[in-house]
Design a protein around this motif. Structure first.
Motif, mmCIF file in Angstrom:
data_model
loop_
_atom_site.group_PDB
_atom_site.id
_atom_site.type_symbol
_atom_site.label_atom_id
_atom_site.label_comp_id
_atom_site.label_asym_id
_atom_site.label_seq_id
_atom_site.Cartn_x
_atom_site.Cartn_y
_atom_site.Cartn_z
ATOM 1 N N VAL A 122 0.857 -1.185 0.000
ATOM 2 C CA VAL A 122 0.000 0.000 0.000
ATOM 3 C C VAL A 122 0.893 1.234 0.000
ATOM 4 O O VAL A 122 1.802 1.344 0.825
ATOM 5 N N ASN A 148 -0.851 -7.827 -5.224
ATOM 6 C CA ASN A 148 -1.850 -6.785 -4.997
ATOM 7 C C ASN A 148 -1.190 -5.472 -4.596
ATOM 8 O O ASN A 148 -0.224 -5.469 -3.832
ATOM 9 N N TRP A 150 -2.380 -1.353 -3.458
ATOM 10 C CA TRP A 150 -3.374 -0.303 -3.214
ATOM 11 C C TRP A 150 -2.653 1.029 -3.243
ATOM 12 O O TRP A 150 -1.568 1.178 -2.686
ATOM 13 N N ARG A 151 -3.301 1.994 -3.871
ATOM 14 C CA ARG A 151 -2.815 3.383 -3.838
ATOM 15 C C ARG A 151 -3.862 4.202 -3.108
ATOM 16 O O ARG A 151 -5.041 4.159 -3.460
ATOM 17 N N VAL A 152 -3.439 4.922 -2.074
ATOM 18 C CA VAL A 152 -4.362 5.728 -1.288
ATOM 19 C C VAL A 152 -4.067 7.195 -1.553
ATOM 20 O O VAL A 152 -2.970 7.682 -1.257
ATOM 21 N N VAL A 159 -9.268 5.150 -2.191
ATOM 22 C CA VAL A 159 -8.399 3.984 -2.338
ATOM 23 C C VAL A 159 -8.614 3.347 -3.712
ATOM 24 O O VAL A 159 -9.748 3.111 -4.127
ATOM 25 N N TYR A 160 -7.506 3.071 -4.393
ATOM 26 C CA TYR A 160 -7.495 2.379 -5.679
ATOM 27 C C TYR A 160 -6.826 1.027 -5.451
ATOM 28 O O TYR A 160 -5.702 0.972 -4.951
ATOM 29 N N ALA A 161 -7.509 -0.069 -5.803
ATOM 30 C CA ALA A 161 -6.984 -1.419 -5.594
ATOM 31 C C ALA A 161 -6.686 -2.072 -6.939
ATOM 32 O O ALA A 161 -7.512 -2.025 -7.855
ATOM 33 N N GLU A 171 -6.862 -2.472 -12.453
ATOM 34 C CA GLU A 171 -7.697 -1.975 -11.362
ATOM 35 C C GLU A 171 -8.834 -2.953 -11.074
ATOM 36 O O GLU A 171 -9.552 -3.369 -11.978
ATOM 37 N N ASN A 174 -12.155 0.916 -6.925
ATOM 38 C CA ASN A 174 -11.689 2.144 -6.281
ATOM 39 C C ASN A 174 -12.894 2.756 -5.594
ATOM 40 O O ASN A 174 -14.023 2.601 -6.045
ATOM 41 N N LEU A 179 -14.462 0.122 0.106
ATOM 42 C CA LEU A 179 -13.696 -0.720 -0.802
ATOM 43 C C LEU A 179 -14.104 -2.167 -0.561
ATOM 44 O O LEU A 179 -13.985 -2.667 0.564
#
Length: 196
Positions: A122, A148, A150-152, A159-161, A171, A174, A179
């Motif tokens: 993350v 995996n 995640w960008r927060v 949150v983008y997963a 992706e 998000n 989420l």
């Protein structure tokens, strides 16, 4: 009243910085990072060059810590969660994600994890780390095979997963509200619970 004393400070002492010649040669390795003195700043190794990792803001740290606590309470026994632990991508490249989810079988004495031990990284994006967190680090994590990411994003928290598919992050979801994911384990994360 207690007597407080301390070791005298050497006025000629300098704070640690990487050897400029070795920086130019780009030949630092993970062993060099592990051998850093206690007073050295946090660094990431980028193709043999030591890059100082800036201290995160209070908001950045709060998001990371809230997410760590949320994941810690909910992850299955086969997984564990950490902050301020690096990933040894190659002998001359390391990354320090803000939060990572890893195999619980890993020894707790490790300072760095191998990519195959990590299930999720993350990155909490800050103004000074946008390019690295959005472009550079995802490419490194994908090349290392971490399944995996995640960008927060902050202000507002969103949150983008992503999941690794054929060597590229795709992706999955998000959200700025909740989420919902099936991997790396079933997750329903209300974003308000990681918002400062």
């Amino acid at each position: 009243m207690t007597d407080m004393s301390a070791e005298p400070i050497d006025p000629g002492a300098r704070s640690w910085s990487p050897d400029p010649l070795r920086q130019r040669l780009a030949n630092f390795t993970i062993e060099d990072v592990l051998a850093l003195p206690d007073d050295a700043p946090r660094v990431e190794l980028v193709d043999g060059v030591m890059v100082v990792v800036p201290s995160p803001s209070l908001g950045h740290q709060t998001i990371g810590n809230l997410l760590w606590a949320w994941l810690r309470q909910r992850c299955p026994d086969r997984l564990d969660v950490a902050t301020a632990v690096g990933v040894a991508v190659t002998p001359n490249r390391t990354c320090e994600p803000d939060v990572l989810l890893y195999s619980a079988e890993v020894s707790r004495t490790h300072h760095f994890l191998m990519p195959h031990e990590v299930m999720l990284v993350v990155e909490v994006v800050s103004p000074g780390t946008r390019r690295r967190d959005r472009l550079e680090k995802p490419a490194v994590y994908a090349e290392a095979g971490i399944p995996n990411l995640w960008r927060v994003e902050q202000d507002p928290v969103h949150v983008y997963a992503y999941t690794l598919t054929n060597g590229v992050y795709k992706e999955l979801a998000n959200s700025a509200d909740e989420l919902v994911l099936d991997e790396p384990f079933p997750i329903r994360l209300p974003i308000r619970e990681i918002t400062p």
